[in-house]
Design a protein around this motif. Sequence first.
Motif, PDB file in Angstrom:
ATOM      1  N   ASP A  75       0.620  -1.161   0.113  1.00 55.70           N
ATOM      2  CA  ASP A  75      -0.033   0.192   0.086  1.00 55.70           C
ATOM      3  C   ASP A  75       0.820   1.297   0.029  1.00 55.70           C
ATOM      4  O   ASP A  75       0.376   2.298   0.089  1.00 55.70           O
ATOM      5  N   SER A  76       2.099   1.205  -0.061  1.00 57.66           N
ATOM      6  CA  SER A  76       2.955   2.233   0.013  1.00 57.66           C
ATOM      7  C   SER A  76       4.348   2.019  -1.007  1.00 57.66           C
ATOM      8  O   SER A  76       4.667   0.865  -1.297  1.00 57.66           O
ATOM      9  N   ILE A  77       5.083   2.817  -1.406  1.00 58.71           N
ATOM     10  CA  ILE A  77       6.067   2.450  -2.323  1.00 58.71           C
ATOM     11  C   ILE A  77       7.312   3.373  -1.481  1.00 58.71           C
ATOM     12  O   ILE A  77       7.441   4.251  -1.129  1.00 58.71           O
ATOM     13  N   SER A 103       6.001   9.450 -13.963  1.00 52.70           N
ATOM     14  CA  SER A 103       5.226   9.382 -12.359  1.00 52.70           C
ATOM     15  C   SER A 103       4.209  10.344 -12.150  1.00 52.70           C
ATOM     16  O   SER A 103       3.338  10.135 -11.538  1.00 52.70           O
ATOM     17  N   LYS A 127      -4.525   2.272  -3.982  1.00 51.04           N
ATOM     18  CA  LYS A 127      -3.949   3.460  -3.279  1.00 51.04           C
ATOM     19  C   LYS A 127      -2.655   4.005  -4.188  1.00 51.04           C
ATOM     20  O   LYS A 127      -2.785   5.274  -4.169  1.00 51.04           O
ATOM     21  N   VAL A 128      -1.756   3.138  -4.634  1.00 54.41           N
ATOM     22  CA  VAL A 128      -0.606   3.787  -4.893  1.00 54.41           C
ATOM     23  C   VAL A 128      -0.427   2.938  -6.493  1.00 54.41           C
ATOM     24  O   VAL A 128       0.783   3.029  -6.941  1.00 54.41           O
ATOM     25  N   TRP A 162       0.705   9.904 -10.514  1.00 61.70           N
ATOM     26  CA  TRP A 162       0.289  10.465  -9.338  1.00 61.70           C
ATOM     27  C   TRP A 162      -0.760  11.359  -9.392  1.00 61.70           C
ATOM     28  O   TRP A 162      -1.658  11.270  -8.316  1.00 61.70           O
ATOM     29  N   THR A 221       0.752   5.306  -9.262  1.00 65.53           N
ATOM     30  CA  THR A 221       2.060   5.829  -9.175  1.00 65.53           C
ATOM     31  C   THR A 221       2.928   4.798  -9.413  1.00 65.53           C
ATOM     32  O   THR A 221       4.011   5.102 -10.022  1.00 65.53           O
ATOM     33  N   ASP A 262      -3.852   9.178  -9.189  1.00 66.54           N
ATOM     34  CA  ASP A 262      -4.227   8.706  -7.882  1.00 66.54           C
ATOM     35  C   ASP A 262      -4.649   9.687  -7.101  1.00 66.54           C
ATOM     36  O   ASP A 262      -5.689   9.494  -6.453  1.00 66.54           O
ATOM     37  N   LYS A 263      -4.110  10.962  -6.985  1.00 65.38           N
ATOM     38  CA  LYS A 263      -4.563  11.790  -6.053  1.00 65.38           C
ATOM     39  C   LYS A 263      -6.091  12.380  -6.636  1.00 65.38           C
ATOM     40  O   LYS A 263      -6.811  12.543  -5.645  1.00 65.38           O
TER      41      LYS A 263
END
Length: 433
Positions: A6-8, A292, A138-139, A296, A142, A299-300
């Motif tokens: 869930d995160s990079i 990217s 969520k990511v 991004w 990205t 995603d936002k």
Amino acid sequence: MASKADSIKLFSFQGAPMRAFHLTWVAFFVCFFAWFACAPLMPVIKGEFGLSMEQIANINIAAVAITIFVRLLVGPLCDRYGPRKTYTGLLLLGAIPVLGVALAQSYEAFLLARLGIGAVGASFVITQYHTSVMFGPKVVGTANATAAGWGNAGGGAAQAVMPLMLTAIVMLGVSQSLSWRLALVVPGVMMIVMAFFYWRYTQDCPAGNYDELRKTGRMPEGGGKGGWASFVAGCRNYRAWLLFVTYGACFGIEIFIHNIAAVYYVDHFDLTLGQAGMAAASFGLLALFARSLGGWLSDKAALSGDLNRRVTVLFVLMIGEGLGLLWFAQSEGVVFAVIAMLVFGLFTHMACGATYALVPFIAPKALGGVAGIVGAGGNVGAVAAGFLMKGTGDIKQTLTILSGLVLVASVCAIAARFSNTTIVGAGSAPAAA
């Protein structure tokens, strides 16, 4: 069972998702470096074989044509055999024509080798597939855009590095005719080395490799369909074909610019090979951050849970691309041409990232099929641009026409809107419309 990330964590190699993230963008970088290694050397190769503008157009078409079919193939192969086996196989098989192009002694032999090299362009689909199964909603936009952008920069790096490599070899006392051939051996060797690392250090998904998971009945939902079933399911989804068009209008243009930029700057602005290579490289190197940025932004925009905001982002970026390309086509001075190229290149790369930020949500159970179809669209766009240039016989006129076609294609982004866009966690698949 291990879950998606869930995160990079960009500076981490811990865990299957981040290992796959880093190795897949590096593999993609190597493949794109190899794919476009010939392009900045074309002014030299043009003289070597006495090529006409029509023959150069044929070479550019060959460089991207076969990728259409290979991209359609590798997406379902990822669903069936997993991205690890598929990528390793592509790297090893793709190295053969990359090494073989250095042996070409005629226009026909060079054309055939260039056709084979085009297959390595399918690496993009595997990269997007691998990051899609490794990262959560969520990511994922990205992650997809960043891996694609950093890998895509291989094309820009080739534009800058290959002329320098050629010059360095010539300075060692080697003839120019042999020097360009020796320079083209380097990317082939890089692909073989990368195949070893990909096989050794990646796995298909957070839970493990597909063949092992199938044996134990633990296949993740996204890998449920395999091979032909995945491809058929993707073909039945009209949004996949709409994104096929949008990707043709952004990534297709990107490939076209990679292939003609050096020749355009040399012929139209009288730049040296080194200067033209640097100018062309600046376009490709935008991918280091611009893709990217597109992912991004997508995603936002979707954090509220409205998937259609991703669609709107893509539409706006394509409008910017079309207008920027028109500016580039009409620029007379080299300074304005480079500035215009950077502006339209920024929108182009961002649009590519925004397109694949949508792909994981089109048909999650047929991810490979959809990824392959959309990816193939990029090469269809490049082939169409190549035939257009062959028909007009003039790069500037071709660029002007392409700018209008990009603006028309942007309508497909709006047409891909979803009827049910309330998304749990701002990223789960929407209900079928």
